[in-house]
Motif scaffolding. Structure first.
Motif, PDB file in Angstrom:
ATOM      1  N   THR A  50      -4.082  -5.598   5.004  1.00 35.11           N
ATOM      2  CA  THR A  50      -5.302  -6.002   4.319  1.00 35.11           C
ATOM      3  C   THR A  50      -5.564  -5.117   3.114  1.00 35.11           C
ATOM      4  O   THR A  50      -5.953  -5.593   2.041  1.00 35.11           O
ATOM      5  CB  THR A  50      -6.499  -5.947   5.286  1.00 35.11           C
ATOM      6  OG1 THR A  50      -6.224  -6.753   6.430  1.00 35.11           O
ATOM      7  CG2 THR A  50      -7.770  -6.466   4.616  1.00 35.11           C
ATOM      8  N   TYR A  51      -5.320  -3.826   3.277  1.00 32.94           N
ATOM      9  CA  TYR A  51      -5.456  -2.899   2.149  1.00 32.94           C
ATOM     10  C   TYR A  51      -4.462  -3.259   1.043  1.00 32.94           C
ATOM     11  O   TYR A  51      -4.802  -3.282  -0.148  1.00 32.94           O
ATOM     12  CB  TYR A  51      -5.223  -1.466   2.626  1.00 32.94           C
ATOM     13  CG  TYR A  51      -5.186  -0.437   1.508  1.00 32.94           C
ATOM     14  CD1 TYR A  51      -6.350   0.166   1.050  1.00 32.94           C
ATOM     15  CD2 TYR A  51      -3.985  -0.087   0.898  1.00 32.94           C
ATOM     16  CE1 TYR A  51      -6.317   1.102   0.029  1.00 32.94           C
ATOM     17  CE2 TYR A  51      -3.938   0.840  -0.122  1.00 32.94           C
ATOM     18  CZ  TYR A  51      -5.103   1.431  -0.555  1.00 32.94           C
ATOM     19  OH  TYR A  51      -5.058   2.342  -1.573  1.00 32.94           O
ATOM     20  N   ALA A  52      -3.207  -3.553   1.432  1.00 29.63           N
ATOM     21  CA  ALA A  52      -2.167  -3.847   0.451  1.00 29.63           C
ATOM     22  C   ALA A  52      -2.476  -5.118  -0.332  1.00 29.63           C
ATOM     23  O   ALA A  52      -2.256  -5.181  -1.545  1.00 29.63           O
ATOM     24  CB  ALA A  52      -0.813  -3.975   1.154  1.00 29.63           C
ATOM     25  N   VAL A  53      -2.996  -6.148   0.347  1.00 30.95           N
ATOM     26  CA  VAL A  53      -3.335  -7.402  -0.333  1.00 30.95           C
ATOM     27  C   VAL A  53      -4.426  -7.172  -1.368  1.00 30.95           C
ATOM     28  O   VAL A  53      -4.381  -7.705  -2.479  1.00 30.95           O
ATOM     29  CB  VAL A  53      -3.779  -8.477   0.688  1.00 30.95           C
ATOM     30  CG1 VAL A  53      -4.390  -9.679  -0.014  1.00 30.95           C
ATOM     31  CG2 VAL A  53      -2.590  -8.917   1.528  1.00 30.95           C
ATOM     32  N   GLY A  54      -5.417  -6.359  -1.014  1.00 35.88           N
ATOM     33  CA  GLY A  54      -6.493  -6.069  -1.954  1.00 35.88           C
ATOM     34  C   GLY A  54      -6.024  -5.253  -3.142  1.00 35.88           C
ATOM     35  O   GLY A  54      -6.517  -5.431  -4.259  1.00 35.88           O
ATOM     36  N   TYR A  55      -5.062  -4.359  -2.914  1.00 33.80           N
ATOM     37  CA  TYR A  55      -4.601  -3.476  -3.988  1.00 33.80           C
ATOM     38  C   TYR A  55      -3.599  -4.176  -4.908  1.00 33.80           C
ATOM     39  O   TYR A  55      -3.740  -4.160  -6.133  1.00 33.80           O
ATOM     40  CB  TYR A  55      -3.967  -2.216  -3.397  1.00 33.80           C
ATOM     41  CG  TYR A  55      -3.584  -1.187  -4.438  1.00 33.80           C
ATOM     42  CD1 TYR A  55      -4.500  -0.209  -4.844  1.00 33.80           C
ATOM     43  CD2 TYR A  55      -2.320  -1.188  -5.033  1.00 33.80           C
ATOM     44  CE1 TYR A  55      -4.156   0.733  -5.798  1.00 33.80           C
ATOM     45  CE2 TYR A  55      -1.973  -0.261  -5.987  1.00 33.80           C
ATOM     46  CZ  TYR A  55      -2.889   0.700  -6.376  1.00 33.80           C
ATOM     47  OH  TYR A  55      -2.547   1.624  -7.328  1.00 33.80           O
ATOM     48  N   PHE A  56      -2.566  -4.790  -4.313  1.00 31.13           N
ATOM     49  CA  PHE A  56      -1.504  -5.406  -5.115  1.00 31.13           C
ATOM     50  C   PHE A  56      -1.805  -6.848  -5.501  1.00 31.13           C
ATOM     51  O   PHE A  56      -1.228  -7.358  -6.459  1.00 31.13           O
ATOM     52  CB  PHE A  56      -0.177  -5.363  -4.348  1.00 31.13           C
ATOM     53  CG  PHE A  56       0.375  -3.983  -4.146  1.00 31.13           C
ATOM     54  CD1 PHE A  56       1.019  -3.323  -5.175  1.00 31.13           C
ATOM     55  CD2 PHE A  56       0.260  -3.351  -2.932  1.00 31.13           C
ATOM     56  CE1 PHE A  56       1.534  -2.045  -4.996  1.00 31.13           C
ATOM     57  CE2 PHE A  56       0.772  -2.081  -2.726  1.00 31.13           C
ATOM     58  CZ  PHE A  56       1.404  -1.430  -3.767  1.00 31.13           C
ATOM     59  N   GLY A  57      -2.662  -7.524  -4.720  1.00 28.61           N
ATOM     60  CA  GLY A  57      -2.850  -8.952  -4.890  1.00 28.61           C
ATOM     61  C   GLY A  57      -1.933  -9.704  -3.938  1.00 28.61           C
ATOM     62  O   GLY A  57      -0.906  -9.182  -3.492  1.00 28.61           O
ATOM     63  N   ALA A  58      -2.283 -10.942  -3.618  1.00 30.37           N
ATOM     64  CA  ALA A  58      -1.532 -11.713  -2.624  1.00 30.37           C
ATOM     65  C   ALA A  58      -0.093 -11.964  -3.055  1.00 30.37           C
ATOM     66  O   ALA A  58       0.834 -11.851  -2.243  1.00 30.37           O
ATOM     67  CB  ALA A  58      -2.250 -13.040  -2.358  1.00 30.37           C
ATOM     68  N   ASN A  59       0.120 -12.300  -4.332  1.00 31.23           N
ATOM     69  CA  ASN A  59       1.469 -12.636  -4.787  1.00 31.23           C
ATOM     70  C   ASN A  59       2.403 -11.432  -4.745  1.00 31.23           C
ATOM     71  O   ASN A  59       3.511 -11.499  -4.220  1.00 31.23           O
ATOM     72  CB  ASN A  59       1.421 -13.200  -6.208  1.00 31.23           C
ATOM     73  CG  ASN A  59       0.837 -14.600  -6.249  1.00 31.23           C
ATOM     74  OD1 ASN A  59       0.697 -15.254  -5.230  1.00 31.23           O
ATOM     75  ND2 ASN A  59       0.460 -15.051  -7.437  1.00 31.23           N
ATOM     76  N   LYS A  60       1.977 -10.304  -5.298  1.00 30.73           N
ATOM     77  CA  LYS A  60       2.833  -9.121  -5.341  1.00 30.73           C
ATOM     78  C   LYS A  60       3.044  -8.523  -3.960  1.00 30.73           C
ATOM     79  O   LYS A  60       4.162  -8.119  -3.608  1.00 30.73           O
ATOM     80  CB  LYS A  60       2.221  -8.065  -6.279  1.00 30.73           C
ATOM     81  CG  LYS A  60       2.267  -8.431  -7.756  1.00 30.73           C
ATOM     82  CD  LYS A  60       1.720  -7.316  -8.614  1.00 30.73           C
ATOM     83  CE  LYS A  60       1.780  -7.695 -10.095  1.00 30.73           C
ATOM     84  NZ  LYS A  60       1.227  -6.610 -10.963  1.00 30.73           N
ATOM     85  N   ALA A  61       1.992  -8.448  -3.178  1.00 30.55           N
ATOM     86  CA  ALA A  61       2.115  -7.858  -1.844  1.00 30.55           C
ATOM     87  C   ALA A  61       3.056  -8.674  -0.965  1.00 30.55           C
ATOM     88  O   ALA A  61       3.838  -8.118  -0.184  1.00 30.55           O
ATOM     89  CB  ALA A  61       0.744  -7.750  -1.183  1.00 30.55           C
ATOM     90  N   SER A  62       3.007  -9.994  -1.081  1.00 30.23           N
ATOM     91  CA  SER A  62       3.838 -10.847  -0.228  1.00 30.23           C
ATOM     92  C   SER A  62       5.322 -10.679  -0.516  1.00 30.23           C
ATOM     93  O   SER A  62       6.166 -10.955   0.343  1.00 30.23           O
ATOM     94  CB  SER A  62       3.434 -12.309  -0.398  1.00 30.23           C
ATOM     95  OG  SER A  62       3.647 -12.741  -1.727  1.00 30.23           O
ATOM     96  N   LEU A  63       5.682 -10.234  -1.723  1.00 32.37           N
ATOM     97  CA  LEU A  63       7.095 -10.039  -2.051  1.00 32.37           C
ATOM     98  C   LEU A  63       7.732  -8.963  -1.173  1.00 32.37           C
ATOM     99  O   LEU A  63       8.938  -9.010  -0.895  1.00 32.37           O
ATOM    100  CB  LEU A  63       7.257  -9.677  -3.530  1.00 32.37           C
ATOM    101  CG  LEU A  63       6.860 -10.762  -4.537  1.00 32.37           C
ATOM    102  CD1 LEU A  63       6.985 -10.239  -5.962  1.00 32.37           C
ATOM    103  CD2 LEU A  63       7.724 -12.009  -4.358  1.00 32.37           C
ATOM    104  N   PHE A  64       6.948  -7.980  -0.732  1.00 37.81           N
ATOM    105  CA  PHE A  64       7.478  -6.923   0.128  1.00 37.81           C
ATOM    106  C   PHE A  64       7.897  -7.469   1.495  1.00 37.81           C
ATOM    107  O   PHE A  64       8.680  -6.823   2.203  1.00 37.81           O
ATOM    108  CB  PHE A  64       6.435  -5.813   0.320  1.00 37.81           C
ATOM    109  CG  PHE A  64       6.223  -4.958  -0.886  1.00 37.81           C
ATOM    110  CD1 PHE A  64       6.983  -3.824  -1.106  1.00 37.81           C
ATOM    111  CD2 PHE A  64       5.256  -5.287  -1.828  1.00 37.81           C
ATOM    112  CE1 PHE A  64       6.783  -3.026  -2.226  1.00 37.81           C
ATOM    113  CE2 PHE A  64       5.042  -4.505  -2.949  1.00 37.81           C
ATOM    114  CZ  PHE A  64       5.812  -3.369  -3.151  1.00 37.81           C
ATOM    115  N   LEU A  65       7.389  -8.632   1.879  1.00 41.36           N
ATOM    116  CA  LEU A  65       7.688  -9.190   3.197  1.00 41.36           C
ATOM    117  C   LEU A  65       9.155  -9.584   3.337  1.00 41.36           C
ATOM    118  O   LEU A  65       9.633  -9.768   4.466  1.00 41.36           O
ATOM    119  CB  LEU A  65       6.792 -10.403   3.470  1.00 41.36           C
ATOM    120  CG  LEU A  65       5.286 -10.126   3.495  1.00 41.36           C
ATOM    121  CD1 LEU A  65       4.525 -11.412   3.770  1.00 41.36           C
ATOM    122  CD2 LEU A  65       4.943  -9.076   4.537  1.00 41.36           C
TER     123      LEU A  65
END
Length: 301
Positions: free
Chosen positions: A257-272
């Motif tokens: 949840t912290y990562a989504v708020g910081y990076f945004g949904a698009n960028k954070a999801s790439l780490f998955l």
């Protein structure tokens, strides 16, 4: 200044902040901490797939879901009770409920039922293709720009998912394990976009707590059955439930949840995309299994 995670806004320095080496250290921490947070999420979530496959050998998908989120829901309830002074708007409560119902309850329901007939490695590859759905939702609904590189990655990702799914039981037939997990990936992408605005307003901990709490509410009906299953299971199953509920769920959803708020949904999801190789390595180390192939469970013998 506007309210962002932990009142940090990408290293911008205010007049009251210290100068010199102390200020440099603060700016470095503001960029290093999110990286550490998201990689811890990837590790914890990567460990969840082999553990879930192990539990599903003797459990049902509903018991797995209820057992996984019972501890996280209890901790979330305590957080919400002791932070009752934080005012949350009524329409935001509704948004939290939708995020929890879609991203917690429905996601785990489809994922667990799908993973009964799909190997842990294949399921980790399929469900973590959600970045492509995150990009598509951002492009089609939120009118976000998508580069040519992103489009090429989306195409390659779809091809990879099709190849992996065909090798599993039922292939890409509607209702097969692969299609259920693929639908879980779509639900996750929707969940990311629903949650992000709330994280920017209320912070990571509050957003994770309310999301987990609302997402676990529909599972209450299976709590008694889950309790008796866990206490009558062997120590390996109990340890698996403890690991799954504490690290991939309680801590993992908070850090994500912290990562989504910081990076945004698009960028954070790439780490998955890093989750599947971690799942394969951990499954080999913990259970000495090859994750890309489905082995028959005791229920099938």
């Amino acid at each position: 200044p506007p309210l962002f995670f932990f009142h940090a806004y990408h290293g911008i320095r205010y007049a009251q902040e210290s100068r010199g080496l102390g200020d440099v250290y603060k700016r470095q921490m503001k960029t290093t901490a999110p990286i550490l947070v998201i990689f811890s999420t990837i590790f914890f979530w990567g460990s969840s797939f082999p553990v879930m496959s192990f539990i599903l050998e003797t459990s049902t998908p509903l018991i797995l879901s209820a057992g996984r989120f019972s501890l996280a829901a209890f901790i979330s309830l305590l957080w919400c009770v002791f932070n009752y002074k934080k005012k949350i708007r009524l329409n935001h409560f509704l948004r939290y409920f939708i995020a929890g119902f879609v991203g917690i309850f429905l996601y785990n329901l489809f994922l667990n039922y799908g993973q009964q007939n799909v190997s842990a490695g294949a399921s980790s590859f399929i469900v973590n293709c959600n970045p492509l759905f995150t990009v598509l939702i951002g492009f089609l609904i939120l009118k976000q720009k998508v580069s040519l590189i992103h489009w090429s990655c989306v195409i390659f990702c779809l091809l990879g998912v099709c190849i992996i799914s065909i090798d599993q039981e039922g292939g890409l037939e509607f209702g097969s394990g692969s299609t259920l997990i693929l639908f879980a990936a779509i639900l996750t992408a929707i969940y990311f976009h629903i949650l992000k605005p709330l994280v920017l307003i209320y912070g990571a901990i509050t957003s994770a707590a309310y999301t987990i709490l609302f997402g676990t509410l529909p599972m209450i009906f299976w709590f008694p059955e889950t309790y008796y299953f866990i206490i009558n299971s062997n120590s390996e199953v109990q340890i698996a439930f403890l690991w799954l509920s504490l690290f991939p769920t309680t801590i993992g959803y908070l850090t994500w949840t912290y990562a989504v708020g910081y990076f945004g949904a698009n960028k954070a999801s790439l780490f998955l995309y890093l989750i599947p190789p971690i799942s394969i390595i951990l499954n080999f180390l913990w259970y000495d299994n090859c994750l890309l192939y489905t082995s028959p469970s005791p229920r099938d013998s």
